[in-house]
Design a protein around this motif. Structure first.
Motif, PDB file in Angstrom:
ATOM      1  N   ALA A 246     -16.801   7.387 -10.839  1.00 52.31           N
ATOM      2  CA  ALA A 246     -15.589   6.798 -10.262  1.00 52.31           C
ATOM      3  C   ALA A 246     -14.799   6.023 -11.304  1.00 52.31           C
ATOM      4  N   ALA A 247     -15.485   5.218 -12.105  1.00 49.89           N
ATOM      5  CA  ALA A 247     -14.803   4.406 -13.117  1.00 49.89           C
ATOM      6  C   ALA A 247     -14.106   5.273 -14.157  1.00 49.89           C
ATOM      7  N   LEU A 248     -14.726   6.400 -14.511  1.00 54.02           N
ATOM      8  CA  LEU A 248     -14.179   7.261 -15.560  1.00 54.02           C
ATOM      9  C   LEU A 248     -13.086   8.188 -15.056  1.00 54.02           C
ATOM     10  N   THR A 249     -12.890   8.249 -13.752  1.00 54.46           N
ATOM     11  CA  THR A 249     -11.877   9.142 -13.181  1.00 54.46           C
ATOM     12  C   THR A 249     -10.805   8.321 -12.468  1.00 54.46           C
ATOM     13  N   ASP A 250     -11.029   8.006 -11.206  1.00 51.82           N
ATOM     14  CA  ASP A 250     -10.009   7.284 -10.447  1.00 51.82           C
ATOM     15  C   ASP A 250      -9.790   5.865 -10.962  1.00 51.82           C
ATOM     16  N   GLY A 251     -10.853   5.229 -11.449  1.00 48.26           N
ATOM     17  CA  GLY A 251     -10.703   3.889 -12.005  1.00 48.26           C
ATOM     18  C   GLY A 251      -9.822   3.894 -13.246  1.00 48.26           C
ATOM     19  N   LEU A 252     -10.113   4.798 -14.166  1.00 49.99           N
ATOM     20  CA  LEU A 252      -9.304   4.931 -15.377  1.00 49.99           C
ATOM     21  C   LEU A 252      -7.875   5.314 -15.027  1.00 49.99           C
ATOM     22  N   ASP A 253      -7.706   6.240 -14.084  1.00 48.65           N
ATOM     23  CA  ASP A 253      -6.360   6.650 -13.676  1.00 48.65           C
ATOM     24  C   ASP A 253      -5.561   5.470 -13.119  1.00 48.65           C
ATOM     25  N   ALA A 254      -6.238   4.586 -12.388  1.00 48.97           N
ATOM     26  CA  ALA A 254      -5.547   3.423 -11.822  1.00 48.97           C
ATOM     27  C   ALA A 254      -5.054   2.487 -12.917  1.00 48.97           C
ATOM     28  N   ILE A 255      -5.870   2.287 -13.956  1.00 48.02           N
ATOM     29  CA  ILE A 255      -5.443   1.441 -15.072  1.00 48.02           C
ATOM     30  C   ILE A 255      -4.284   2.090 -15.811  1.00 48.02           C
ATOM     31  N   VAL A 256      -4.389   3.393 -16.039  1.00 44.02           N
ATOM     32  CA  VAL A 256      -3.310   4.123 -16.720  1.00 44.02           C
ATOM     33  C   VAL A 256      -2.005   3.984 -15.942  1.00 44.02           C
ATOM     34  N   ALA A 257      -2.074   4.131 -14.628  1.00 43.11           N
ATOM     35  CA  ALA A 257      -0.862   4.040 -13.805  1.00 43.11           C
ATOM     36  C   ALA A 257      -0.221   2.661 -13.909  1.00 43.11           C
ATOM     37  N   ILE A 258      -1.039   1.611 -13.917  1.00 44.38           N
ATOM     38  CA  ILE A 258      -0.511   0.251 -14.036  1.00 44.38           C
ATOM     39  C   ILE A 258       0.163   0.050 -15.390  1.00 44.38           C
ATOM     40  N   ILE A 259      -0.502   0.486 -16.450  1.00 40.92           N
ATOM     41  CA  ILE A 259       0.056   0.302 -17.792  1.00 40.92           C
ATOM     42  C   ILE A 259       1.298   1.171 -17.994  1.00 40.92           C
ATOM     43  N   ASP A 260       1.292   2.385 -17.444  1.00 38.16           N
ATOM     44  CA  ASP A 260       2.477   3.249 -17.541  1.00 38.16           C
ATOM     45  C   ASP A 260       3.675   2.594 -16.855  1.00 38.16           C
ATOM     46  N   GLU A 261       3.429   2.013 -15.684  1.00 35.94           N
ATOM     47  CA  GLU A 261       4.516   1.352 -14.948  1.00 35.94           C
ATOM     48  C   GLU A 261       5.016   0.142 -15.728  1.00 35.94           C
ATOM     49  N   TRP A 262       4.111  -0.622 -16.291  1.00 35.19           N
ATOM     50  CA  TRP A 262       4.500  -1.790 -17.083  1.00 35.19           C
ATOM     51  C   TRP A 262       5.300  -1.351 -18.318  1.00 35.19           C
TER      52      TRP A 262
END
Length: 269
Positions: A246-262
């Protein structure tokens, strides 16, 4: 245990359940953690026999397990009771991205699914490498404060810190992330967060909802760029605080989405 591989496994935490389902070995599972949400079908198919620091030992013993799988020193007491009742127990203690990938190999080998585990780990590794390559092109890397708990304040564990880096950010407490135990990541002085001025604050309060307003209201936090610019975000604990796929898939994707938006907002400013 008389068979070559365990046939009646109790999963005391979420990650072994997710891995065994991913490897097509879910028929070996006879009991799961009450916190299990991945895959969703597991909650319908398997009895829930444990929390994180407690377990229904009588129910577990009634399932006649030949192996129980848990995680970290936090489950040492459960492990001790099960061992005294004659159950074979494996407590993993991995704390890094590489540790999670290694865990897939080890668990796969324990159930005779080495080749499938190797392919699964390689797939995840390739995905991580692709994301890392994409995020290296970011014009500016945001400083990120990841909060695992609020009272006391606890910063992110090592695999979370590494995922923040892979996603294109910089953890503001990398020296604490190296500490394996939560008590060694406690922030005794909230001024440390203020001084390191994170651009983004990500909360994942294990077991309860992250409340951005509560964080923003802390003394002196109004001066932090993340608070000033309203960059407080939540990632649900099952996605990021579980040391498994989970951390390596959806968890990582969630962090990427936050940083992309920022990053998009920063470019537009």
């Amino acid at each position: 245990m008389t068979a070559t591989y365990p046939e009646r496994i109790v999963c005391l935490t979420e990650e072994p359940t997710e891995v065994l389902y991913a490897l097509g070995e879910q028929q070996r599972i006879v009991g799961i953690s009450g916190f299990t949400v991945r895959p969703a079908r597991a909650r319908l198919e398997k009895p829930r026999v444990s929390a994180f620091t407690t377990a229904k030992v009588d129910q577990i013993m009634a399932l006649a397990p030949d192996l129980a799988i848990g995680f970290s020193d936090m489950q040492a007491d459960i492990a001790q009771v099960l061992i005294r009742n004659g159950v074979e127990v494996w407590i993993s203690n991995h704390r890094s991205v590489e540790g999670i990938l290694g865990y897939l190999h080890r668990l796969g080998a324990m159930v005779g699914a080495e080749s499938r585990a190797q392919a699964y780990a390689q797939q995840l590794r390739a995905r991580i490498a692709q994301i890392r390559a994409e995020t290296t092109r970011l014009r500016r890397r945001p400083k990120v404060y990841f909060e695992e708990w609020d009272e006391p304040m606890i910063s992110g564990i090592r695999w979370v810190s590494e995922l923040v880096q892979i996603a294109g950010g910089d953890d503001i407490f990398p020296e604490l992330a190296a500490a394996s135990l939560g008590r060694n990541r406690i922030l005794t002085d909230s001024n440390e967060v203020i001084a390191r001025a994170p651009d983004i604050i990500i909360g994942s309060w294990c077991g309860k909802k992250f409340v951005p307003a509560k964080v923003a209201a802390r003394a002196g936090f109004a001066a932090i760029p993340a608070v000033r610019d309203n960059w407080l975000r939540e990632i649900k604990a099952p996605l990021i605080l579980q040391p498994g796929p989970a951390a390596l898939t959806d968890g990582l994707d969630a962090i990427v989405a936050i940083i992309d938006e920022w990053s998009a907002q920063s470019r537009a400013a």
